[in-house]
Design an enzyme around this catalytic site. Structure first.
Site, PDB file in Angstrom:
ATOM      1  N   CYS A  64       0.810  -1.211   0.000  1.00 28.69           N
ATOM      2  CA  CYS A  64       0.000   0.000   0.000  1.00 28.69           C
ATOM      3  C   CYS A  64       0.851   1.271   0.000  1.00 28.69           C
ATOM      4  O   CYS A  64       1.490   1.555  -1.003  1.00 28.69           O
ATOM      5  CB  CYS A  64      -0.949  -0.076   1.186  1.00 28.69           C
ATOM      6  N   HIS A 120      -3.448  -5.713   1.872  1.00 25.91           N
ATOM      7  CA  HIS A 120      -2.797  -5.911   3.164  1.00 25.91           C
ATOM      8  C   HIS A 120      -2.805  -7.376   3.583  1.00 25.91           C
ATOM      9  O   HIS A 120      -3.684  -7.798   4.345  1.00 25.91           O
ATOM     10  CB  HIS A 120      -3.491  -5.072   4.230  1.00 25.91           C
ATOM     11  N   GLU A 177      -1.030  -8.789   5.733  1.00 23.32           N
ATOM     12  CA  GLU A 177      -0.822  -8.922   7.178  1.00 23.32           C
ATOM     13  C   GLU A 177      -2.130  -8.833   7.963  1.00 23.32           C
ATOM     14  O   GLU A 177      -2.185  -9.164   9.136  1.00 23.32           O
ATOM     15  CB  GLU A 177       0.187  -7.872   7.676  1.00 23.32           C
TER      16      GLU A 177
HETATM   17  N1  GLN Z   1      -3.904   6.119   0.932  1.00 19.04           N
HETATM   18  C1  GLN Z   1      -2.605   5.866   1.477  1.00 19.04           C
HETATM   19  C2  GLN Z   1      -1.542   6.700   0.785  1.00 19.04           C
HETATM   20  O1  GLN Z   1      -1.814   7.309  -0.192  1.00 19.04           O
HETATM   21  C3  GLN Z   1      -2.261   4.404   1.388  1.00 19.04           C
HETATM   22  C4  GLN Z   1      -3.258   3.603   2.146  1.00 19.04           C
HETATM   23  C5  GLN Z   1      -2.662   2.454   2.887  1.00 19.04           C
HETATM   24  O2  GLN Z   1      -1.452   2.350   3.032  1.00 19.04           O
HETATM   25  N2  GLN Z   1      -3.524   1.612   3.416  1.00 19.04           N
HETATM   26  O3  GLN Z   1      -0.441   6.742   1.234  1.00 19.04           O
END
Ligand code: GLN
Length: 161
Positions: free
Chosen positions: A78, A156, A158
């Site tokens: 992410c 995710h 995890e």
């Molecule tokens: N929206 C976050 C970002 O732009 C990422 C979201 C996340 O890591 N769950 O950094």
């Protein structure tokens, strides 16, 4: 010989869940000295803007560049994936919060029906470079990719134990 020591970048975001998943041998990484003690690194989710600022403030950027270049395994989720794209550690283009419009977070199965995907304001991978392998996709779009020692997910793992 010697145990492998996993590390988790612990500047901001969801690093605790990765530490739990990796077990007691895992170390929190906040400084270049701590990075030098680990054999692998997780870049957790969170806010990529904040994490990027903390990386620059802490003087971690050159150390992280060196870690990625050394070939040691890196796993990013992410926000971590967004940083990999921004810093050139992974040859992909990403769009932030692209899965966030549908809902702030949701679960789904990947296209193979075998992986449970937890999306939290997740980035979308809009382009993958020639050296990037797509390991899993969702609705035909890549959600898990690998380039050499760097593996990165939009979702995710995890949180989907
Ligand atoms: N929206 C976050 C970002 O732009 C990422 C979201 C996340 O890591 N769950 O950094």
């Amino acid at each position: 010989m010697g145990a492998v020591t996993p590390g988790v970048l612990a500047l901001q975001g969801g690093f605790q869940a990765h530490l739990r998943a990796l077990g007691p041998s895992a170390l929190e990484v906040r400084t270049p000295e701590e990075l030098a003690r680990v054999d692998s690194l997780v870049l957790p989710g969170g806010e990529s803007t904040t994490q990027g600022k903390l990386i620059e403030l802490g003087g971690l950027k050159p150390a992280l560049d060196g870690f990625v270049r050394s070939g040691k395994p890196v796993f990013a989720t992410c926000a971590g994936l967004i940083l990999c794209a921004r810093y050139g550690w992974l040859d992909v283009d990403v769009k932030r919060n692209a899965y966030g419009r549908q809902a702030d977070s949701f679960e789904a199965l990947d296209d193979s029906g075998t992986r449970r995907l937890v999306f939290i304001r997740a980035p979308r991978i809009e382009r993958v470079g020639p050296g990037v392998e797509v390991l899993a996709s969702f609705n035909g779009e890549p959600v898990l990719v690998r380039q050499k020692n760097v593996t990165a997910a939009c979702y995710h793992p995890e949180l989907a134990a």
